[in-house]
Design a protein around this motif. Structure first.
Motif, PDB file in Angstrom:
ATOM      1  N   GLN A  41       9.942 -31.920  34.856  1.00 33.82           N
ATOM      2  CA  GLN A  41       9.694 -31.823  33.207  1.00 33.82           C
ATOM      3  C   GLN A  41       8.101 -31.201  33.083  1.00 33.82           C
ATOM      4  OE1 GLN A  41      10.642 -34.322  30.404  1.00 33.82           O
ATOM      5  NE2 GLN A  41      12.477 -32.813  29.511  1.00 33.82           N
ATOM      6  N   GLU A  42       7.433 -30.168  32.874  1.00 34.09           N
ATOM      7  CA  GLU A  42       6.277 -29.802  32.605  1.00 34.09           C
ATOM      8  C   GLU A  42       6.377 -30.342  31.505  1.00 34.09           C
ATOM      9  OE1 GLU A  42       5.545 -26.279  34.463  1.00 34.09           O
ATOM     10  OE2 GLU A  42       5.838 -27.445  36.970  1.00 34.09           O
ATOM     11  N   LYS A  43       5.039 -30.849  30.638  1.00 30.29           N
ATOM     12  CA  LYS A  43       3.954 -30.641  29.588  1.00 30.29           C
ATOM     13  C   LYS A  43       3.388 -30.674  29.244  1.00 30.29           C
ATOM     14  CE  LYS A  43       7.771 -33.463  27.215  1.00 30.29           C
ATOM     15  NZ  LYS A  43       8.284 -34.411  26.296  1.00 30.29           N
ATOM     16  N   PRO A  44       2.233 -30.093  27.754  1.00 27.49           N
ATOM     17  CA  PRO A  44       0.887 -29.664  27.909  1.00 27.49           C
ATOM     18  C   PRO A  44       0.721 -31.359  27.409  1.00 27.49           C
ATOM     19  CG  PRO A  44       2.203 -28.261  26.382  1.00 27.49           C
ATOM     20  CD  PRO A  44       2.779 -29.353  27.254  1.00 27.49           C
ATOM     21  N   LEU A  45      -0.979 -30.697  27.817  1.00 22.84           N
ATOM     22  CA  LEU A  45      -2.292 -32.155  27.193  1.00 22.84           C
ATOM     23  C   LEU A  45      -1.943 -32.015  26.417  1.00 22.84           C
ATOM     24  CD1 LEU A  45      -3.123 -34.668  27.832  1.00 22.84           C
ATOM     25  CD2 LEU A  45      -4.692 -33.456  28.834  1.00 22.84           C
ATOM     26  N   GLY A  46      -1.610 -33.005  25.361  1.00 24.61           N
ATOM     27  CA  GLY A  46      -1.862 -32.244  23.688  1.00 24.61           C
ATOM     28  C   GLY A  46      -3.276 -32.477  22.890  1.00 24.61           C
ATOM     29  N   ALA A  47      -2.978 -31.782  22.224  1.00 26.99           N
ATOM     30  CA  ALA A  47      -4.447 -32.148  20.918  1.00 26.99           C
ATOM     31  C   ALA A  47      -4.477 -33.793  20.672  1.00 26.99           C
ATOM     32  CB  ALA A  47      -4.740 -30.734  20.609  1.00 26.99           C
ATOM     33  N   GLN A  48      -6.179 -34.313  20.075  1.00 26.83           N
ATOM     34  CA  GLN A  48      -5.874 -35.253  19.142  1.00 26.83           C
ATOM     35  C   GLN A  48      -5.290 -34.975  17.673  1.00 26.83           C
ATOM     36  OE1 GLN A  48      -9.329 -36.950  19.017  1.00 26.83           O
ATOM     37  NE2 GLN A  48      -9.014 -38.604  18.767  1.00 26.83           N
ATOM     38  N   ARG A  49      -4.433 -36.032  17.514  1.00 28.36           N
ATOM     39  CA  ARG A  49      -3.255 -36.019  16.305  1.00 28.36           C
ATOM     40  C   ARG A  49      -2.933 -34.714  16.099  1.00 28.36           C
ATOM     41  NH1 ARG A  49      -8.812 -37.469  15.139  1.00 28.36           N
ATOM     42  NH2 ARG A  49      -9.711 -35.614  14.319  1.00 28.36           N
ATOM     43  N   SER A  50      -2.664 -34.030  17.077  1.00 27.10           N
ATOM     44  CA  SER A  50      -1.790 -33.217  16.894  1.00 27.10           C
ATOM     45  C   SER A  50      -0.253 -32.555  17.916  1.00 27.10           C
ATOM     46  CB  SER A  50      -2.267 -31.206  16.427  1.00 27.10           C
ATOM     47  OG  SER A  50      -2.969 -31.127  17.999  1.00 27.10           O
ATOM     48  N   ASP A  51       0.446 -31.749  17.871  1.00 26.23           N
ATOM     49  CA  ASP A  51       1.133 -31.455  18.581  1.00 26.23           C
ATOM     50  C   ASP A  51       0.878 -30.149  20.044  1.00 26.23           C
ATOM     51  OD1 ASP A  51       2.838 -32.625  21.155  1.00 26.23           O
ATOM     52  OD2 ASP A  51       4.467 -31.075  19.339  1.00 26.23           O
ATOM     53  N   LYS A  52       0.264 -29.984  19.456  1.00 28.32           N
ATOM     54  CA  LYS A  52      -0.182 -28.672  19.800  1.00 28.32           C
ATOM     55  C   LYS A  52      -0.876 -28.263  21.421  1.00 28.32           C
ATOM     56  CE  LYS A  52      -0.920 -26.406  14.929  1.00 28.32           C
ATOM     57  NZ  LYS A  52      -2.260 -25.714  14.697  1.00 28.32           N
ATOM     58  N   PRO A  53      -0.879 -27.399  21.893  1.00 29.26           N
ATOM     59  CA  PRO A  53      -1.371 -28.196  23.088  1.00 29.26           C
ATOM     60  C   PRO A  53      -3.284 -27.752  23.489  1.00 29.26           C
ATOM     61  CG  PRO A  53      -0.274 -26.637  23.083  1.00 29.26           C
ATOM     62  CD  PRO A  53       0.105 -26.670  22.367  1.00 29.26           C
ATOM     63  N   ARG A  54      -3.640 -28.949  23.859  1.00 30.27           N
ATOM     64  CA  ARG A  54      -5.065 -28.911  23.937  1.00 30.27           C
ATOM     65  C   ARG A  54      -6.121 -27.925  24.619  1.00 30.27           C
ATOM     66  NH1 ARG A  54      -8.829 -34.053  25.250  1.00 30.27           N
ATOM     67  NH2 ARG A  54     -11.190 -33.654  24.101  1.00 30.27           N
ATOM     68  N   MET A  55      -7.195 -27.280  24.309  1.00 31.53           N
ATOM     69  CA  MET A  55      -7.752 -26.163  24.603  1.00 31.53           C
ATOM     70  C   MET A  55      -9.642 -26.532  25.251  1.00 31.53           C
ATOM     71  SD  MET A  55      -5.899 -23.503  25.129  1.00 31.53           S
ATOM     72  CE  MET A  55      -7.000 -22.283  24.711  1.00 31.53           C
ATOM     73  N   TRP A  56      -9.695 -26.357  26.308  1.00 33.58           N
ATOM     74  CA  TRP A  56     -11.006 -26.436  26.353  1.00 33.58           C
ATOM     75  C   TRP A  56     -11.854 -24.600  26.940  1.00 33.58           C
ATOM     76  CZ3 TRP A  56      -7.197 -29.694  28.006  1.00 33.58           C
ATOM     77  CH2 TRP A  56      -7.655 -30.924  28.255  1.00 33.58           C
ATOM     78  N   ARG A  57     -12.776 -24.447  26.130  1.00 31.35           N
ATOM     79  CA  ARG A  57     -13.316 -23.084  26.402  1.00 31.35           C
ATOM     80  C   ARG A  57     -13.613 -22.871  28.002  1.00 31.35           C
ATOM     81  NH1 ARG A  57     -15.280 -22.499  19.980  1.00 31.35           N
ATOM     82  NH2 ARG A  57     -13.759 -21.729  19.563  1.00 31.35           N
TER      83      ARG A  57
END
Length: 164
Positions: A41-57
């Protein structure tokens, strides 16, 4: 909480348990995200307190985070195909990274300061410590100040007329 993403705390535990087989950095519109490989399986690293993928600019900050926080330094893939540095629509939290950086610096200084206090207390408790009275310290500094204001003739530089 849904299991579409993996939060940082879980990712740290999985790294310690050698359960993460790989990591990929994927370019997205507005920044970079991380996909962790767990078995098949592949899963994205999540953002804090949500189930959305974490993003870095910033790619540098993304890599720095993975190295320092998750202790992942090797990546299977760096895919910049869909990367775009155009900001995504939504709330901008430009102050958040600065605030977090300041908080980390303050915590590091606090840790250093507490260590210095412990060292000082240990030195003060040492039976071999030599103590100087306030009067002795004031007299020593007064002597040093006087020497700086009025240096002795053999210590002062001598120049002949015309030398610089």
């Amino acid at each position: 909480m849904s299991s579409h993403t993996i939060d940082t705390a879980m990712a740290k535990r999985m790294v310690e348990a050698s359960a993460i087989r790989g990591a990929s950095i994927i370019g997205q519109p507005g920044g970079w995200s991380v996909v962790l490989k767990l078995g098949m399986q592949e899963k994205p690293l999540g953002a804090q307190r949500s189930d959305k993928p974490r993003m870095w600019r910033s790619l540098d900050r993304c890599v720095d985070y993975l190295k320092k926080e998750l202790h992942i330094a090797r990546f299977e893939l760096l895919d910049a195909t869909n990367f775009s540095d155009v900001a995504l629509v939504g709330k901008s939290r430009e102050d958040a990274s600065e605030r977090l950086r300041n908080a980390h610096e303050a915590a590091a200084h606090d840790k250093w300061f507490r260590e210095q206090v412990e060292i000082g207390l240990a030195e003060a408790d040492d039976p071999a410590a030599e103590w100087v009275t306030n009067e002795e310290a004031n007299a020593s500094w007064a002597k040093k100040r006087a020497e700086l204001v009025n240096p002795s003739p053999r210590e002062s530089p001598r120049f002949s007329h015309g030398e610089v």
